[in-house]
Motif scaffolding. Structure first.
Motif, mmCIF file in Angstrom:
data_model
loop_
_atom_site.group_PDB
_atom_site.id
_atom_site.type_symbol
_atom_site.label_atom_id
_atom_site.label_comp_id
_atom_site.label_asym_id
_atom_site.label_seq_id
_atom_site.Cartn_x
_atom_site.Cartn_y
_atom_site.Cartn_z
ATOM 1 N N TRP A 68 0.822 -1.217 0.000
ATOM 2 C CA TRP A 68 0.000 0.000 0.000
ATOM 3 C C TRP A 68 0.853 1.263 0.000
ATOM 4 O O TRP A 68 0.506 2.252 -0.650
ATOM 5 C CB TRP A 68 -0.918 -0.009 1.223
ATOM 6 C CG TRP A 68 -2.157 -0.809 1.049
ATOM 7 C CD1 TRP A 68 -2.519 -1.936 1.718
ATOM 8 C CD2 TRP A 68 -3.213 -0.550 0.111
ATOM 9 N NE1 TRP A 68 -3.716 -2.410 1.267
ATOM 10 C CE2 TRP A 68 -4.175 -1.571 0.282
ATOM 11 C CE3 TRP A 68 -3.436 0.425 -0.845
ATOM 12 C CZ2 TRP A 68 -5.340 -1.631 -0.469
ATOM 13 C CZ3 TRP A 68 -4.606 0.365 -1.595
ATOM 14 C CH2 TRP A 68 -5.547 -0.651 -1.410
ATOM 15 N N CYS A 69 1.963 1.251 0.721
ATOM 16 C CA CYS A 69 2.833 2.432 0.790
ATOM 17 C C CYS A 69 3.354 2.813 -0.592
ATOM 18 O O CYS A 69 3.206 3.958 -1.031
ATOM 19 C CB CYS A 69 3.986 2.155 1.752
ATOM 20 S SG CYS A 69 5.200 3.491 1.838
ATOM 21 N N TRP A 70 3.943 1.848 -1.308
ATOM 22 C CA TRP A 70 4.526 2.161 -2.615
ATOM 23 C C TRP A 70 3.463 2.315 -3.689
ATOM 24 O O TRP A 70 3.683 3.034 -4.669
ATOM 25 C CB TRP A 70 5.532 1.077 -3.011
ATOM 26 C CG TRP A 70 6.736 1.104 -2.133
ATOM 27 C CD1 TRP A 70 7.077 0.229 -1.164
ATOM 28 C CD2 TRP A 70 7.756 2.112 -2.137
ATOM 29 N NE1 TRP A 70 8.249 0.599 -0.560
ATOM 30 C CE2 TRP A 70 8.685 1.763 -1.144
ATOM 31 C CE3 TRP A 70 7.974 3.267 -2.887
ATOM 32 C CZ2 TRP A 70 9.810 2.527 -0.879
ATOM 33 C CZ3 TRP A 70 9.104 4.030 -2.618
ATOM 34 C CH2 TRP A 70 10.008 3.657 -1.627
ATOM 35 N N PHE A 71 2.311 1.704 -3.505
ATOM 36 C CA PHE A 71 1.217 1.938 -4.456
ATOM 37 C C PHE A 71 0.740 3.388 -4.360
ATOM 38 O O PHE A 71 0.481 4.036 -5.393
ATOM 39 C CB PHE A 71 0.063 0.979 -4.158
ATOM 40 C CG PHE A 71 -1.088 1.106 -5.121
ATOM 41 C CD1 PHE A 71 -1.044 0.490 -6.362
ATOM 42 C CD2 PHE A 71 -2.205 1.859 -4.798
ATOM 43 C CE1 PHE A 71 -2.100 0.617 -7.257
ATOM 44 C CE2 PHE A 71 -3.263 1.991 -5.684
ATOM 45 C CZ PHE A 71 -3.214 1.369 -6.917
ATOM 46 N N LEU A 72 0.645 3.913 -3.143
ATOM 47 C CA LEU A 72 0.231 5.310 -2.971
ATOM 48 C C LEU A 72 1.295 6.272 -3.489
ATOM 49 O O LEU A 72 0.968 7.332 -4.057
ATOM 50 C CB LEU A 72 -0.056 5.580 -1.491
ATOM 51 C CG LEU A 72 -1.298 4.884 -0.926
ATOM 52 C CD1 LEU A 72 -1.433 5.174 0.568
ATOM 53 C CD2 LEU A 72 -2.551 5.321 -1.667
ATOM 54 N N VAL A 73 2.568 5.920 -3.313
ATOM 55 C CA VAL A 73 3.647 6.780 -3.834
ATOM 56 C C VAL A 73 3.553 6.880 -5.354
ATOM 57 O O VAL A 73 3.626 7.984 -5.939
ATOM 58 C CB VAL A 73 5.022 6.228 -3.402
ATOM 59 C CG1 VAL A 73 6.148 6.938 -4.149
ATOM 60 C CG2 VAL A 73 5.211 6.391 -1.904
ATOM 61 N N ALA A 74 3.381 5.728 -6.040
ATOM 62 C CA ALA A 74 3.263 5.744 -7.494
ATOM 63 C C ALA A 74 1.985 6.444 -7.934
ATOM 64 O O ALA A 74 1.975 7.174 -8.945
ATOM 65 C CB ALA A 74 3.299 4.305 -8.030
ATOM 66 N N LEU A 75 0.900 6.258 -7.170
ATOM 67 C CA LEU A 75 -0.356 6.907 -7.526
ATOM 68 C C LEU A 75 -0.251 8.418 -7.395
ATOM 69 O O LEU A 75 -0.757 9.171 -8.251
ATOM 70 C CB LEU A 75 -1.478 6.368 -6.631
ATOM 71 C CG LEU A 75 -2.880 6.918 -6.910
ATOM 72 C CD1 LEU A 75 -3.320 6.552 -8.328
ATOM 73 C CD2 LEU A 75 -3.874 6.384 -5.883
ATOM 74 N N VAL A 76 0.408 8.897 -6.342
ATOM 75 C CA VAL A 76 0.592 10.346 -6.169
ATOM 76 C C VAL A 76 1.445 10.920 -7.289
ATOM 77 O O VAL A 76 1.171 12.018 -7.806
ATOM 78 C CB VAL A 76 1.213 10.633 -4.786
ATOM 79 C CG1 VAL A 76 1.669 12.080 -4.683
ATOM 80 C CG2 VAL A 76 0.207 10.320 -3.684
#
Length: 204
Positions: A68-76
């Motif tokens: 979830w952490c890196w998914f949100l980073v890529a999404l941002v």
């Protein structure tokens, strides 16, 4: 042979269109931030690959916090590029802080992809020392049960002793009116119990 019909999925088509638009926005933002040539095309690829790696971690059933952490980073990063190129930012005069973010993105993407691809193995529970000692220690060997001792052989009775015993038994019968028992016979003859039993057996 008939060609298999191609099934078009509307959701898949929509996802491809959205990915292409986001890809183009990331390319334009990287190019405006000073990353020209092939480098501008590498930025959207790194963002999409990081998002795919994070999504695979989420579906793998492992630790989902990192996913979830890196998914949100890529999404941002993707969403930020879409908003920045929508007319809210002058691509001809990109601010310094945005240039710093774009220049530092490769290191962030590399770190995230490495952590997602190489997950630490889960520690295996080791048995406690006390439990291990109790399970591995061999129980002391018990002595093998000894076979029951064989019955002592019946002693041989001399004929003269049998005759004497018969005389004693007759006297006892005349005096008491009952047959003599083995303990009384042993006491009268003064012989050990096994021999007295052997003599009594011959008197019956």
């Amino acid at each position: 042979m008939r060609a298999l019909p191609v099934r078009l999925d509307a959701v898949l088509i929509q996802a491809l269109i959205a990915a292409a638009l986001s890809f183009a926005h990331l390319h334009d933002l990287a190019s405006a931030a000073g990353q020209h040539g092939w480098k501008a095309w590498a930025y959207p690829v790194s963002v999409d690959l990081l998002m795919v790696a994070a999504w695979r971690r989420l579906r793998s059933g492992g630790t989902k916090a990192a996913g979830w952490c890196w998914f949100l980073v890529a999404l941002v990063a993707s969403l930020g590029a879409n908003i920045a190129t929508a007319g809210l930012l002058d691509l001809g005069a990109v601010p310094a802080w945005l240039r710093i973010l774009v220049a530092g993105w490769p290191a962030v993407a590399f770190l995230g992809g490495t952590l997602l691809a190489h997950e630490a193995p889960e520690p295996t529970e080791e048995p406690a020392a006390g439990h291990q000692n109790t399970t591995t220690a061999q129980a002391p060997e018990l002595p093998a049960p000894q076979a029951e001792s064989a019955q002592p052989p019946v002693p041989s009775v001399p004929p003269a002793l049998v005759a004497l015993a018969r005389k004693v038994a007759d006297e006892h019968h005349v005096r008491t009116g009952t047959a003599i028992d083995t303990p009384t016979l042993r006491a009268r003859l003064g012989v050990p119990p096994p021999l007295a039993e052997a003599i009594a057996a011959q008197l019956t």
